[in-house]
Design a protein around this motif. Structure first.
Motif, PDB file in Angstrom:
ATOM      1  N   GLN A  50       0.823  -1.214   0.000  1.00 47.62           N
ATOM      2  CA  GLN A  50       0.000   0.000   0.000  1.00 47.62           C
ATOM      3  C   GLN A  50       0.853   1.259   0.000  1.00 47.62           C
ATOM      4  O   GLN A  50       0.477   2.264  -0.602  1.00 47.62           O
ATOM      5  CB  GLN A  50      -0.957  -0.029   1.185  1.00 47.62           C
ATOM      6  N   CYS A  90      -4.135  10.914   3.423  1.00 52.69           N
ATOM      7  CA  CYS A  90      -3.120   9.857   3.516  1.00 52.69           C
ATOM      8  C   CYS A  90      -3.768   8.473   3.453  1.00 52.69           C
ATOM      9  O   CYS A  90      -3.199   7.537   2.876  1.00 52.69           O
ATOM     10  CB  CYS A  90      -2.312  10.014   4.794  1.00 52.69           C
ATOM     11  N   ASP A 113       2.469   1.659  -3.594  1.00 53.47           N
ATOM     12  CA  ASP A 113       1.510   2.092  -4.616  1.00 53.47           C
ATOM     13  C   ASP A 113       0.710   3.318  -4.189  1.00 53.47           C
ATOM     14  O   ASP A 113      -0.361   3.582  -4.727  1.00 53.47           O
ATOM     15  CB  ASP A 113       0.541   0.930  -4.936  1.00 53.47           C
ATOM     16  N   ALA A 114       1.222   4.055  -3.217  1.00 53.25           N
ATOM     17  CA  ALA A 114       0.489   5.223  -2.713  1.00 53.25           C
ATOM     18  C   ALA A 114       0.258   6.243  -3.822  1.00 53.25           C
ATOM     19  O   ALA A 114       1.123   6.467  -4.675  1.00 53.25           O
ATOM     20  CB  ALA A 114       1.259   5.868  -1.561  1.00 53.25           C
ATOM     21  N   ASP A 115      -0.919   6.846  -3.804  1.00 57.83           N
ATOM     22  CA  ASP A 115      -1.310   7.841  -4.799  1.00 57.83           C
ATOM     23  C   ASP A 115      -0.641   9.181  -4.467  1.00 57.83           C
ATOM     24  O   ASP A 115      -0.937   9.808  -3.440  1.00 57.83           O
ATOM     25  CB  ASP A 115      -2.839   7.989  -4.779  1.00 57.83           C
ATOM     26  N   LEU A 116       0.241   9.633  -5.344  1.00 61.25           N
ATOM     27  CA  LEU A 116       0.986  10.863  -5.089  1.00 61.25           C
ATOM     28  C   LEU A 116       0.076  12.091  -5.043  1.00 61.25           C
ATOM     29  O   LEU A 116       0.379  13.063  -4.342  1.00 61.25           O
ATOM     30  CB  LEU A 116       2.072  11.053  -6.154  1.00 61.25           C
ATOM     31  N   THR A 117      -1.019  12.041  -5.784  1.00 63.57           N
ATOM     32  CA  THR A 117      -1.932  13.192  -5.779  1.00 63.57           C
ATOM     33  C   THR A 117      -2.506  13.419  -4.390  1.00 63.57           C
ATOM     34  O   THR A 117      -2.539  14.562  -3.887  1.00 63.57           O
ATOM     35  CB  THR A 117      -3.075  12.977  -6.782  1.00 63.57           C
ATOM     36  N   TRP A 118      -2.943  12.351  -3.741  1.00 64.42           N
ATOM     37  CA  TRP A 118      -3.489  12.478  -2.396  1.00 64.42           C
ATOM     38  C   TRP A 118      -2.402  12.821  -1.384  1.00 64.42           C
ATOM     39  O   TRP A 118      -2.643  13.576  -0.422  1.00 64.42           O
ATOM     40  CB  TRP A 118      -4.215  11.197  -1.989  1.00 64.42           C
ATOM     41  N   ARG A 154      -6.596   7.827   1.833  1.00 67.55           N
ATOM     42  CA  ARG A 154      -6.957   7.676   0.423  1.00 67.55           C
ATOM     43  C   ARG A 154      -5.745   7.304  -0.423  1.00 67.55           C
ATOM     44  O   ARG A 154      -5.827   6.495  -1.351  1.00 67.55           O
ATOM     45  CB  ARG A 154      -7.582   8.969  -0.113  1.00 67.55           C
ATOM     46  N   ALA A 155      -4.605   7.927  -0.099  1.00 69.51           N
ATOM     47  CA  ALA A 155      -3.389   7.640  -0.854  1.00 69.51           C
ATOM     48  C   ALA A 155      -2.984   6.175  -0.725  1.00 69.51           C
ATOM     49  O   ALA A 155      -2.418   5.592  -1.662  1.00 69.51           O
ATOM     50  CB  ALA A 155      -2.245   8.535  -0.379  1.00 69.51           C
ATOM     51  N   THR A 156      -3.286   5.558   0.416  1.00 62.55           N
ATOM     52  CA  THR A 156      -2.929   4.158   0.643  1.00 62.55           C
ATOM     53  C   THR A 156      -4.126   3.223   0.462  1.00 62.55           C
ATOM     54  O   THR A 156      -4.216   2.170   1.096  1.00 62.55           O
ATOM     55  CB  THR A 156      -2.320   3.991   2.052  1.00 62.55           C
ATOM     56  N   GLN A 157      -5.069   3.648  -0.396  1.00 65.47           N
ATOM     57  CA  GLN A 157      -6.198   2.827  -0.854  1.00 65.47           C
ATOM     58  C   GLN A 157      -7.254   2.520   0.202  1.00 65.47           C
ATOM     59  O   GLN A 157      -7.906   1.467   0.180  1.00 65.47           O
ATOM     60  CB  GLN A 157      -5.711   1.487  -1.452  1.00 65.47           C
TER      61      GLN A 157
END
Length: 300
Positions: free
Chosen positions: A29, A206, A32-37, A208-211
């Motif tokens: 997680q 954070c 694959d964290a979302d950089l935008t969030w 959201r960034a980690t799904q």
């Protein structure tokens, strides 16, 4: 010695959590964290520093301390980084009180720092109390266990005790009266509401960034509980306890404990990055800044 003890506690709690959850889930997680969030959380935490500095400036001015916004902002950055890196979580605040003593005196400087911190804690606890009150009236949210309601009852009892204490003539009573008086000021109410909302959003981003998506109806209860765990003094920067609280509470919203650990680690990392400008400030000057003239920044 205390620093090593608290570092050891944080490390031991983190190690225990990674042993309890599947560490590969956490690694996956985070990888694959979302950089935008994550960027949204960074921007939110950066804005928080400015807003908390402004709140401190207002409190200091109420105590007769002339403090420009630029000075307050730089001092707040340095204090935040020190609180994250050193044991106790208050050494940075002690330092900023000591450094601004020349704008008033050490007693008033310390009162300004302590009052601003107390107002911040009251705000986040008040948000949590409102969230739990809403959870009682609005069906469909998390089915909170009994211990959480006991915690809210203790908070209400502590607030009532503070109001009773404020009627006395002791130094503690005068301090409590000052905090309760200032927190009713419309400007401070506005700043505190925005700060509390941004604190919650930062952790939400954070997650959201980690799904993990935290339901909106649970933001005012779940996130403040996790953030309040960082107040436990036996740690460095809240590491370990924050992730442990998230791991314990995330299953209540249908997420795994590993997802809670990942969200907590992401939040801690972004907090640290957002505080790094303090290094540049400390390098630029190792002594108290002279009082700058009032600028446009003072009218935030």
């Amino acid at each position: 010695m205390r620093w090593f003890l608290k570092l050891a506690v944080s490390g031991a709690v983190m190690a225990g959590l990674l042993w309890w959850v599947d560490p590969m889930v956490v690694i996956h997680q985070l990888r694959d964290a979302d950089l935008t969030w994550l960027c949204a959380a960074f921007v939110s935490l950066t804005a928080l520093t400015a807003l908390m500095a402004r709140r401190w400036q207002i409190v200091a001015q109420a105590l007769g301390i002339r403090l420009s916004f630029a000075h307050a902002w730089s001092e707040y950055y340095v204090a935040q980084l020190a609180n994250m890196a050193l044991p106790g979580g208050v050494i940075g605040d002690v330092g900023r009180a000591f450094r601004i003593r020349r704008q008033g005196d050490l007693m008033r400087a310390a009162q300004s720092v302590a009052t601003e911190r107390l107002i911040g804690q009251i705000s986040i606890f008040a948000l949590m109390a409102v969230g739990f009150a809403a959870a009682l009236m609005i069906p469909g949210g998390v089915n909170w266990p009994v211990w959480t309601w006991l915690g809210i009852a203790l908070f209400c009892a502590a607030l009532g005790s503070a109001v009773i204490l404020a009627r006395g003539a002791s130094a503690s009573a005068r301090f409590v009266r000052l905090a309760l008086e200032l927190i009713r000021a419309p400007r401070l109410i506005g700043y505190s509401l925005v700060i509390a909302a941004l604190l919650v959003f930062s952790f939400y981003a954070c997650a959201r960034a980690t799904q993990t998506i935290i339901p909106l109806q649970d933001l005012a209860t779940l996130v403040p509980l996790i953030l309040c765990s960082m107040l436990i003094p036996l740690s460095i920067g809240g590491w370990g306890w924050r992730e442990g609280a998230a791991a314990a509470l995330f299953p209540m919203i249908g997420a795994s404990p590993g997802a809670g650990v990942a969200a907590g680690i992401a939040y801690g990392a972004v907090m640290l990055l957002a505080a790094l400008p303090a290094v540049l400030i400390a390098m630029k000057s190792t002594q108290t800044h002279p009082l700058p003239h009032t600028s446009k920044m003072d009218v935030l």
